[in-house]
Design an enzyme around this catalytic site. Structure first.
Site, mmCIF file in Angstrom:
data_model
loop_
_atom_site.group_PDB
_atom_site.id
_atom_site.type_symbol
_atom_site.label_atom_id
_atom_site.label_comp_id
_atom_site.label_asym_id
_atom_site.label_seq_id
_atom_site.Cartn_x
_atom_site.Cartn_y
_atom_site.Cartn_z
ATOM 1 N N ALA A 47 0.990 -1.536 -0.098
ATOM 2 C CA ALA A 47 -0.242 0.400 -0.666
ATOM 3 C C ALA A 47 1.007 1.163 0.142
ATOM 4 O O ALA A 47 0.100 2.239 -0.964
ATOM 5 C CB ALA A 47 -1.202 0.520 0.844
ATOM 6 N N TYR A 49 3.907 1.729 -1.469
ATOM 7 C CA TYR A 49 4.018 1.217 -2.610
ATOM 8 C C TYR A 49 3.426 2.138 -3.754
ATOM 9 O O TYR A 49 4.284 3.171 -4.039
ATOM 10 C CB TYR A 49 4.960 -0.076 -2.640
ATOM 11 N N SER A 95 27.344 -18.680 -27.541
ATOM 12 C CA SER A 95 26.933 -20.061 -27.397
ATOM 13 C C SER A 95 28.431 -21.028 -26.516
ATOM 14 O O SER A 95 29.279 -20.225 -26.663
ATOM 15 C CB SER A 95 26.031 -20.683 -28.347
ATOM 16 N N GLU A 132 28.160 -22.226 -11.744
ATOM 17 C CA GLU A 132 27.199 -21.441 -12.266
ATOM 18 C C GLU A 132 26.004 -22.562 -12.974
ATOM 19 O O GLU A 132 26.367 -23.265 -13.227
ATOM 20 C CB GLU A 132 26.920 -19.917 -13.318
ATOM 21 N N LYS A 134 23.245 -23.542 -14.793
ATOM 22 C CA LYS A 134 22.979 -22.767 -16.302
ATOM 23 C C LYS A 134 21.255 -22.927 -16.255
ATOM 24 O O LYS A 134 20.410 -23.882 -15.883
ATOM 25 C CB LYS A 134 23.219 -24.666 -17.237
ATOM 26 N N LYS A 312 34.056 -21.964 -16.291
ATOM 27 C CA LYS A 312 34.126 -20.916 -16.576
ATOM 28 C C LYS A 312 35.608 -20.839 -16.014
ATOM 29 O O LYS A 312 35.604 -20.903 -14.390
ATOM 30 C CB LYS A 312 33.334 -19.479 -16.769
ATOM 31 N N LYS A 336 25.688 -30.911 -18.500
ATOM 32 C CA LYS A 336 24.171 -31.011 -18.755
ATOM 33 C C LYS A 336 23.711 -32.199 -17.545
ATOM 34 O O LYS A 336 25.303 -32.809 -16.701
ATOM 35 C CB LYS A 336 24.077 -31.677 -19.703
ATOM 36 N N CYS A 448 -14.841 -50.129 -10.092
ATOM 37 C CA CYS A 448 -15.747 -51.412 -10.808
ATOM 38 C C CYS A 448 -16.578 -51.686 -9.466
ATOM 39 O O CYS A 448 -16.003 -51.636 -8.465
ATOM 40 C CB CYS A 448 -14.092 -52.641 -10.789
HETATM 41 S S1 IVH Z 1 27.474 -18.053 -20.426
HETATM 42 C C1 IVH Z 1 30.259 -17.161 -23.308
HETATM 43 N N1 IVH Z 1 26.317 -18.822 -18.394
HETATM 44 O O1 IVH Z 1 23.396 -21.914 -21.858
HETATM 45 C C2 IVH Z 1 29.685 -17.958 -22.630
HETATM 46 N N2 IVH Z 1 25.237 -19.054 -20.232
HETATM 47 O O2 IVH Z 1 25.149 -21.070 -25.210
HETATM 48 C C3 IVH Z 1 27.582 -17.079 -22.911
HETATM 49 N N3 IVH Z 1 22.726 -20.103 -19.789
HETATM 50 O O3 IVH Z 1 21.472 -19.636 -24.285
HETATM 51 C C4 IVH Z 1 27.310 -18.127 -22.038
HETATM 52 N N4 IVH Z 1 22.530 -20.495 -17.882
HETATM 53 O O4 IVH Z 1 21.026 -18.574 -22.243
HETATM 54 C C5 IVH Z 1 25.992 -18.829 -19.488
HETATM 55 N N5 IVH Z 1 25.155 -19.063 -16.377
HETATM 56 C C6 IVH Z 1 25.052 -18.831 -17.435
HETATM 57 C C7 IVH Z 1 24.349 -19.416 -18.108
HETATM 58 C C8 IVH Z 1 24.331 -19.238 -19.200
HETATM 59 C C9 IVH Z 1 22.354 -20.128 -18.749
HETATM 60 C C10 IVH Z 1 22.593 -20.132 -21.198
HETATM 61 C C11 IVH Z 1 22.421 -19.364 -22.675
HETATM 62 C C12 IVH Z 1 22.661 -19.473 -23.569
HETATM 63 C C13 IVH Z 1 23.463 -21.064 -22.985
HETATM 64 C C14 IVH Z 1 24.567 -21.045 -23.554
#
Ligand code: IVH
Length: 693
Positions: A47, A49, A95, A132, A134, A312, A336, A448
């Site tokens: 409220a 806000y 990607s 991280e 995915k 990474k 994955k 049944c």
């Molecule tokens: S890094 C250069 N970090 O996964 C690296 N991607 O092909 C660029 N994704 O569709 C991506 N979680 O949207 C990165 N923690 C994460 C991610 C992530 C999901 C997706 C991204 C892309 C695919 C990577």
């Protein structure tokens, strides 16, 4: 570009005081929406806000020329588009290579490659990584110029994406404006996704409006982002996690200098972007493996879908040294998890018969590896569910198995439906015994009507009777019961106690010794207790606790079998449903016969005197229900009142003891007040039920 600090002086007719208030309001609203959406720690009520927001809207209404695109009022505003404009990414959106090996070795493969390419061996110590989740959504590039969001673009083919700025502006977690001091050009990259709870709510709304529901949160998020009408996109709750950067000015032009990927993420967090709390630094392959396992275990409990983890190299200098192959960085990999959804085909739809005769449609599937196991069956629950999903033989379907949850058909790919596939209908006859299948008013299940005449029900009934919590016949399992019933060796429960060594030992795969053991277990099971026996009969709605209460109350089986509905209702925890079910069971001569036969075979227990009748807490009181209660449905409240001995009537009169009123109570409440009938809310009812009032 708009310079927010200067615009006040360019405007005519607006006082310096108002300009100051505008800025104050916008700053406050930004801070509160950051606390709410990103930190998940609201600092003021909705409220409060709303009242700040309204004040801002009013001022902007008076001075439209003072509206800036980064004003909190401007999240939704654009007109529906014909189509999205194309955006060429200043820095391509790459990607990542996918490591499909779902074993821990996936992390070792990546670490070995990084070491080889960097030429560092074991003696140099572990390479430092950032690990991280995915996120399972869609990649987004957010472009800020002088701290103001100017463009949001999808990945597209990596070079050219679509301009979805209007829709992305509606995402509360994405700042429209950044704090002072950020680089003049800043592209933040991350994932737009939909939380699972938001997805469920959205699908409920879609169904309620008769619109099609979404298959999974990722599709729902993608649909929302690619929605041409921003007003609709605004109603689709989206979230965001930042995980990288695109274009940045070089250091000499005001660009920041980060040493590591992790530092960069920390900075994004300070600038107001959501960064996942699951991001971690990992030293070498061992810690990557531990991360993979740990996130894998948390996967089903997370509020959003992930399909793996991303590793990474942390040092940006090392990242630069490693560079790229085609469109993929060498310094990152996606590892994955086993997929939780797969496509397969429906080979048939079987109807299974349960112990109480319940018919359950089950889709027979071409074997498919999903969620870590091979799945060949998925329950369709009941006729309504089967119809809603409209699964047909020959269909291609999405099957989901997450964690230990039983596999289910998520949806059908309609464009892959073979011609002539016919709609599933529940059989009107039991597929096992041919008796009529009936669906009672208000029930979702067909049953049944064959009772113990039906071999499927007989098998389940025997297993139920023999289980540990009932009379317990050790060693009498499903396979043996199948053989005994299918081979027509036993027909009734009592036949169990007529089994001889020769008939048992003649069964396939049954050694003399095992047959002996079964006979001994049967002998032992004859000495039982009244609650175990009663529970073992498998009367609908009579669980272990109810059986105990009935035995205590009546003392003997004959007293229970002969009790009238009224007498049954005096038992604590017994309401009309249970009482009726007991009466129906014992009114059937064949059920009484089974009981007599079991007793004749020597099944015995100790009986006792009936317990003195104590009135139930609500005996003699009449209730009327009205309005919507906060947690109980009408039926649940009625059941609770009746179990406690009370009556529920449809209208208020002088005889009414209590009116239970929820939200939006109407004329019944007026009537009760007029007649001076006591009014309770749900909490008051619960106190009465617990005997606290
Ligand atoms: S890094 C250069 N970090 O996964 C690296 N991607 O092909 C660029 N994704 O569709 C991506 N979680 O949207 C990165 N923690 C994460 C991610 C992530 C999901 C997706 C991204 C892309 C695919 C990577």
């Amino acid at each position: 570009m708009i310079e927010p600090d200067l615009f006040g002086s360019e405007l005519s007719g607006i006082s310096a005081k108002t300009v100051k208030r505008l800025e104050e309001l916008r700053d406050q609203l930004r801070a509160h929406s950051y606390a709410y959406y990103v930190l998940d720690q609201p600092q003021i009520s909705d409220a409060e806000y709303d009242s700040l927001f309204q004040e801002l809207q009013e001022i902007e209404g008076k001075y439209p020329e003072a509206i800036t695109p980064d004003s909190p009022t401007q999240r939704v505003g654009g007109k529906p588009l014909e189509k999205f404009a194309s955006v060429r990414h200043a820095v391509p959106m790459l990607s990542i290579r996918t490591e499909t090996d779902t074993q821990a070795s996936g992390a070792h493969n990546f670490d070995a490659r990084v070491r080889r390419e960097l030429g560092v061996d074991e003696s140099a110590g572990p390479v430092e990584y950032v690990a991280e989740p995915k996120f399972d959504g869609l990649a987004m590039s957010l472009r800020y110029e002088h701290g103001v969001l100017v463009q949001a673009a999808t990945r597209g083919d990596g070079e050219v994406g679509e301009d979805v700025t209007q829709n992305v502006r509606t995402i509360g977690q994405i700042p429209l404006r950044l704090p002072m001091g950020v680089p003049p050009i800043l592209e933040v990259r991350g994932e737009v996704y939909m939380r699972r709870d938001d997805f469920e709510t959205l699908n409920e709304q879609q169904r309620a409006r008769g619109q099609k529901s979404f298959v999974n949160p990722r599709n729902a998020a993608a649909g929302a982002v690619r929605q041409l009408d921003p007003a609709i996109a605004a109603q689709r709750p989206l979230s965001f996690f930042a995980y990288g950067l695109g274009e940045l000015p070089p250091a000499e032009a005001g660009g920041p200098e980060f040493g590591t990927h992790h530092q960069m993420l920390q900075t994004l967090k300070i600038w107001g972007f959501p960064v996942s709390a699951l991001v971690a630094i990992a030293q070498g392959a061992t810690e990557l493996v531990a991360y993979y396992d740990s996130i894998g275990q948390q996967r089903d409990e997370l509020p959003f879908d992930i399909d793996g983890v991303v590793y990474k190299v942390n040092s940006l200098a090392l990242q630069r040294r490693m560079g790229f192959v085609t469109r993929e960085p060498r310094w990152a990999v996606a590892h994955k998890f086993p997929a939780q959804e797969q496509l397969t085909t429906v080979l048939g739809i079987d109807v299974q018969v349960g112990r109480t005769g319940k018919l359950t449609p089950v889709a027979k599937l071409a074997p498919v590896f999903v969620g870590g196991v091979t799945v060949t069956n998925a329950t369709l629950h009941n006729e309504d569910e089967a119809r809603r999903k409209d699964v047909r033989v020959g269909d291609t379907v999405i099957v989901r198995r997450a964690g230990d949850v039983i596999p289910e058909v998520v949806s059908v790919l309609l464009d892959k439906r073979p011609p002539g596939a016919t709609e599933f209908t529940m059989p009107r006859q039991c597929p096992v015994c041919g008796s009529t299948a009936v669906r009672e008013e208000g029930e979702v299940d067909y049953r049944c009507s064959g009772g113990l005449f039906c071999s499927a029900q007989r098998k389940q009934a025997i297993l139920h009777f023999a289980q540990r919590r009932a009379v317990e016949v050790e060693g009498l399992g499903e396979k043996l019961v199948d053989q005994l019933v299918d081979g027509k060796v036993i027909h009734t429960l009592a036949d169990l106690y007529r089994l001889g060594l020769s008939s048992l030992a003649s069964l396939e795969r049954m050694a003399d010794k095992s047959a002996q053991n079964i006979l001994q277990a049967l002998e032992k099971s004859k000495q039982t207790t009244l609650p175990r026996f009663l529970f073992g009969l498998g009367i609908r709605h009579v669980g272990e606790a109810t059986a105990k209460e009935l035995a205590r109350h009546f003392g003997s089986l004959d007293a229970i079998m002969d009790a009238s509905l009224e007498q049954l209702l005096q038992v604590s925890d017994v309401g009309p449903t249970v009482a009726q079910s007991l009466r129906t069971f014992f009114d059937q001569p064949h059920n009484r016969e089974v009981v007599d036969q079991l007793r004749a075979c020597g099944v015995t227990w100790q009986e006792g005197p009936p317990a003195p009748v104590t009135p139930k807490p609500l005996t003699g009181r009449t209730f009327v229900l009205t309005g919507t209660l906060p947690t109980l449905s009408r039926d649940e409240a009625k059941e609770l009142i009746e179990v406690a001995g009370g009556k529920v009537a449809g209208s208020v009169s002088k005889k009414t003891s209590f009116l239970v009123a929820g939200a939006e109570a109407g004329s019944k409440l007026d009537k009760a007040q007029e007649l001076g009938v006591a009014v309770l809310d749900e909490a008051g009812l619960k106190e009465l039920l617990d005997g606290r009032a």
